[in-house]
Structure formats: structure tokens, C-alpha cells
Scaffold this motif. Structure first.
Motif, mmCIF file in Angstrom:
data_model
loop_
_atom_site.group_PDB
_atom_site.id
_atom_site.type_symbol
_atom_site.label_atom_id
_atom_site.label_comp_id
_atom_site.label_asym_id
_atom_site.label_seq_id
_atom_site.Cartn_x
_atom_site.Cartn_y
_atom_site.Cartn_z
ATOM 1 N N GLY A 31 0.806 -1.230 0.000
ATOM 2 C CA GLY A 31 0.000 0.000 0.000
ATOM 3 C C GLY A 31 0.832 1.270 0.000
ATOM 4 O O GLY A 31 0.372 2.316 0.472
ATOM 5 N N THR A 32 2.060 1.182 -0.540
ATOM 6 C CA THR A 32 2.950 2.346 -0.502
ATOM 7 C C THR A 32 2.774 3.203 -1.753
ATOM 8 O O THR A 32 3.676 3.327 -2.586
ATOM 9 N N GLY A 33 1.603 3.770 -1.870
ATOM 10 C CA GLY A 33 1.295 4.647 -3.003
ATOM 11 C C GLY A 33 0.496 5.836 -2.521
ATOM 12 O O GLY A 33 -0.055 5.822 -1.400
ATOM 13 N N ILE A 34 0.427 6.841 -3.344
ATOM 14 C CA ILE A 34 -0.397 8.015 -3.050
ATOM 15 C C ILE A 34 -1.063 8.425 -4.361
ATOM 16 O O ILE A 34 -0.577 8.058 -5.440
ATOM 17 N N PHE A 35 -2.158 9.144 -4.298
ATOM 18 C CA PHE A 35 -2.800 9.504 -5.566
ATOM 19 C C PHE A 35 -3.602 10.793 -5.460
ATOM 20 O O PHE A 35 -3.807 11.328 -4.374
ATOM 21 N N GLU A 36 -4.061 11.237 -6.608
ATOM 22 C CA GLU A 36 -4.958 12.396 -6.716
ATOM 23 C C GLU A 36 -6.086 12.069 -7.685
ATOM 24 O O GLU A 36 -5.863 11.388 -8.702
ATOM 25 N N ARG A 58 -1.000 18.915 -3.369
ATOM 26 C CA ARG A 58 -1.384 17.886 -2.400
ATOM 27 C C ARG A 58 -0.667 16.567 -2.698
ATOM 28 O O ARG A 58 -0.289 15.826 -1.787
ATOM 29 N N LEU A 59 -0.454 16.289 -3.997
ATOM 30 C CA LEU A 59 0.275 15.066 -4.372
ATOM 31 C C LEU A 59 1.692 15.091 -3.783
ATOM 32 O O LEU A 59 2.158 14.097 -3.211
ATOM 33 N N TYR A 60 2.368 16.213 -3.919
ATOM 34 C CA TYR A 60 3.728 16.324 -3.370
ATOM 35 C C TYR A 60 3.704 16.224 -1.847
ATOM 36 O O TYR A 60 4.587 15.610 -1.247
ATOM 37 N N ASN A 61 2.699 16.828 -1.231
ATOM 38 C CA ASN A 61 2.584 16.728 0.236
ATOM 39 C C ASN A 61 2.352 15.295 0.668
ATOM 40 O O ASN A 61 2.905 14.824 1.659
ATOM 41 N N SER A 62 1.521 14.585 -0.090
ATOM 42 C CA SER A 62 1.278 13.170 0.231
ATOM 43 C C SER A 62 2.582 12.390 0.111
ATOM 44 O O SER A 62 2.908 11.550 0.958
ATOM 45 N N GLY A 63 3.341 12.686 -0.951
ATOM 46 C CA GLY A 63 4.611 11.988 -1.201
ATOM 47 C C GLY A 63 5.615 12.228 -0.080
ATOM 48 O O GLY A 63 6.379 11.335 0.290
ATOM 49 N N LYS A 64 5.581 13.438 0.473
ATOM 50 C CA LYS A 64 6.521 13.788 1.549
ATOM 51 C C LYS A 64 6.362 12.845 2.737
ATOM 52 O O LYS A 64 7.342 12.392 3.330
ATOM 53 N N ALA A 65 5.122 12.525 3.067
ATOM 54 C CA ALA A 65 4.877 11.639 4.214
ATOM 55 C C ALA A 65 5.516 10.269 4.001
ATOM 56 O O ALA A 65 5.903 9.605 4.958
ATOM 57 N N TYR A 66 5.606 9.862 2.737
ATOM 58 C CA TYR A 66 6.146 8.524 2.421
ATOM 59 C C TYR A 66 7.587 8.582 1.888
ATOM 60 O O TYR A 66 8.047 7.631 1.281
ATOM 61 N N PHE A 67 8.277 9.721 2.126
ATOM 62 C CA PHE A 67 9.677 9.899 1.675
ATOM 63 C C PHE A 67 9.839 9.636 0.180
ATOM 64 O O PHE A 67 10.841 9.073 -0.251
ATOM 65 N N MET A 68 8.833 10.004 -0.593
ATOM 66 C CA MET A 68 8.927 9.730 -2.038
ATOM 67 C C MET A 68 9.773 10.796 -2.733
ATOM 68 O O MET A 68 9.554 11.984 -2.532
ATOM 69 N N GLN A 69 10.726 10.355 -3.526
ATOM 70 C CA GLN A 69 11.523 11.263 -4.359
ATOM 71 C C GLN A 69 10.939 11.182 -5.765
ATOM 72 O O GLN A 69 11.072 10.158 -6.424
ATOM 73 N N PHE A 70 10.306 12.249 -6.210
ATOM 74 C CA PHE A 70 9.749 12.251 -7.569
ATOM 75 C C PHE A 70 10.826 12.641 -8.578
ATOM 76 O O PHE A 70 11.620 13.531 -8.312
ATOM 77 N N GLU A 71 10.802 12.001 -9.737
ATOM 78 C CA GLU A 71 11.761 12.362 -10.788
ATOM 79 C C GLU A 71 11.306 13.599 -11.550
ATOM 80 O O GLU A 71 11.979 14.040 -12.462
#
Ligand code: PLP
Length: 304
Positions: A31-36, A58-71
Motif C-alpha cells: 500500500g505504498t502509493g499516493i494519488f490524486e 497535495r500530491l507532493y505533500n502526500s509523497g513527503k509523508a512517504y519519503f517519495m523522491q519524484f523524478e
């Protein structure tokens, strides 16, 4: 669902049928995903995506909680979203952006895996039956407690949070209701399985605070803005289960459902069981905002 032609995946527009992931994708197992979820509307000046910048934020904020590095930078995702809608020759449509930890290492820790992003769009078919928009839908208070921020980041639109929502929605549908309302560990009303909730009494509008565990909904914020433009302040306040039954009007808000009147909760009639006058006025003004008829909120529209 209605299929479209193209999906954007990690920087490329590819054919709908080829947008696949490996069965050992981390997000699928843990369940390590986030979406909009985003909407595009036909407006007076052509098609426009509603509050795209806010959804990307909000997508970037969601990603922050999960330490996601977006390309990709926010502006690149914004342009990619516009490209997807155009490539599919869509106007009125629903757009879904998902970011997830991908294939590589299948331990609980997702960090060794690449974060993939996909953007999809498809023709919108109405979420809640039309006749219910006048009659008011039937809700039940779920027996499932809303997951709290000590368990999962509720500010994030995380895939994992929706296992909780899905359990509540299935329980409601199997029990003959249209949707579920969820309470938090303090017994306070939070939201529906995929919508925020607003409640009206004596001309005043109430909504549970974000600290209750509710998602900071973009439609919620739009409704607060509409109310304030009508000189009605929305009161953010904790509400208990039994208080629910005594409001004059209740409505749900969300990108997918927009503004939905509630007729009954746990078989108790709310107001006259149909759409109330304040809900009706907000729904009309909401339609004006998303279709560009409300001139003061043009900055919320990204024209294609
Ligand atoms: C749990 C939950 N609450 C509220 C909302 C409404 O948020 P928005 O208005 O940003 O769509 C959603 C939308 O998907 C949701 O899933």
C-alpha cells in the motif's frame, strides 16, 4: 470504466493497454502509493482542469509523508496532466495521478525502490445516481473506525488509507445504504468513505476539522470559499454521532461526487429528506465555479 487511448507513465505517453506494472510492485503488496483524483470540465471558454495546481501540491505533500523522491518537478506533472487529457481528446473527464514505490526489493521498507508516476484520464460517468441528487442519499454510520493519524498520515491521500474506506463503503452497500460515514477513535464524525461532510443548522454551516482525520478536500475548500463569498462562515467543529440526526441539511463533497445531498442517516430523516435550500444554492454556485461562470475564481481553472 471507459477506456481511453493513452496513459502517461514515468515521462512517456504510452498506449492504454501497455500501462502495466510487475506483480511484485511494492505498492501493490504494502500500500505504498499516493494519488490524486482531479476533474476537467467544459467551461464557457473551452475545457479546463479544476484546481490543478492545488491537486499537484497535495500530491507532493502526500509523497513527503512517504519519503517519495519524484523524478519530476510539479510543473512537469502539470504539463503532463494537460497532455494526457489532450492526447485522449477528452473534455469533461476524470484524471487520476498515482505515484507508488515500484518493483525491485520486496521487503516492508519501500525506500530501495523507484517511485513511479502514472497519469490517466477517462470519460466521466456520474458517480452517484442523478435522482439521488434531488432525493438525498442514505448513509449509515460505519462500524469501521476511521484510521487516525497515529496509524497512517491522514493528510496524505495514501492508497493504504483507502483499504479503510473500502471496508466502510462495502459494508454500507451490502447493508443497502449508498455510502458510509466514519467516526474517529474519539467518536467524532470525520467524513464519508471518499467525501468530506458538511452540516447545516439554523443557517450556519459546520464541518469536522482536519484534525479529526478528514482529508483536506479541495472541494471542501471550494465550498468554504463559496460560503464565505455569501458571508457565511463555515464553523469547523467536532460533531458526535447522535448530533448528526438533528441537522437541517447535510451534504457530502468530493471531486468525484461534487456536492451530494444526504436524505437519511441510519434511517433517520435529515431535514425533509431531500436537498435543502443551502445545499442547493452551494451546488449551483459550485457548478458556476467549475464551469468558469464565476469570474472571481478563474485562477482555479487551467485551460487546455
Ligand atoms: C477520504 C476522502 N475524503 C475527502 C475527499 C474529497 O476530497 P477532494 O474534494 O479533494 O476530492 C476524498 C476524495 O477523494 C476522499 O477520498
Amino acid at each position: 470504466m471507459l477506456e481511453s487511448d493513452k496513459i502517461w507513465m514515468d515521462g512517456q505517453l504510452i498506449d492504454y493497454q501497455n500501462a502495466k506494472v510487475h506483480v511484485l510492485t511494492h505498492g501493490l503488496h504494502y500500500g505504498t502509493g499516493i494519488f490524486e483524483g482531479i476533474r476537467s470540465y467544459s467551461t464557457t471558454k473551452g475545457h479546463a482542469i479544476f484546481r490543478l495546481d492545488d491537486h499537484i501540491k497535495r500530491l507532493y505533500n502526500s509523497g513527503k509523508a512517504y519519503f517519495m523522491q519524484f523524478e519530476f518537478e510539479p510543473n512537469e506533472l502539470k504539463l503532463a496532466t494537460i497532455d494526457v487529457v489532450k492526447a485522449n481528446k477528452l473534455g469533461d473527464c476524470y484524471i487520476r495521478i498515482i505515484a507508488f514505490y515500484g518493483y525491485g526489493k520486496l521487503g516492508v521498507n519501500p525506500l530501495p525502490n523507484k517511485v513511479s508516476i502514472a497519469i490517466t484520464a477517462w470519460k466521466w460517468t456520474e458517480h452517484i445516481r442523478k435522482e439521488d441528487l434531488e432525493l438525498g442519499i442514505h448513509l449509515m454510520v460505519s462500524s469501521w473506525e476511521k484510521v487516525g493519524s497515529r496509524s497512517l498520515p491522514t493528510h496524505a491521500k495514501g492508497v493504504a488509507n483507502y483499504a479503510n474506506s473500502a471496508l466502510a463503503r462495502m459494508e454500507a452497500l451490502k447493508s443497502g445504504f449508498d455510502e458510509a460515514i466514519m467516526l474517529n477513535s474519539n467518536g467524532h464524525v470525520v467524513e464519508a468513505s471518499a467525501e468530506n461532510i458538511f452540516l447545516v443548522k439554523n443557517g450556519k454551516i459546520y464541518t469536522p476539522p482536519i484534525s479529526s482525520g478528514a482529508l483536506e478536500g479541495i472541494t471542501r475548500d471550494t465550498v468554504i470559499d463559496i460560503a464565505e463569498r455569501n458571508n457565511v462562515k463555515v464553523i469547523s467543529e467536532n460533531i458526535s454521532r447522535d448530533e448528526l440526526y438533528y441537522f437541517d441539511e447535510i451534504f457530502l463533497t468530493g471531486t468525484a461526487s461534487e456536492i451530494v445531498p444526504v436524505g437519511y442517516i441510519d434511517h433517520r430523516m435529515i431535514g425533509n429528506g431531500g436537498i435543502g435550500s443551502i445545499t442547493s444554492s452551494i451546488r449551483k454556485q459550485f457548478a458556476d465555479v467549475v464551469t468558469g461562470k464565476e469570474k472571481s475564481r478563474q485562477d482555479w481553472l487551467t485551460y487546455l
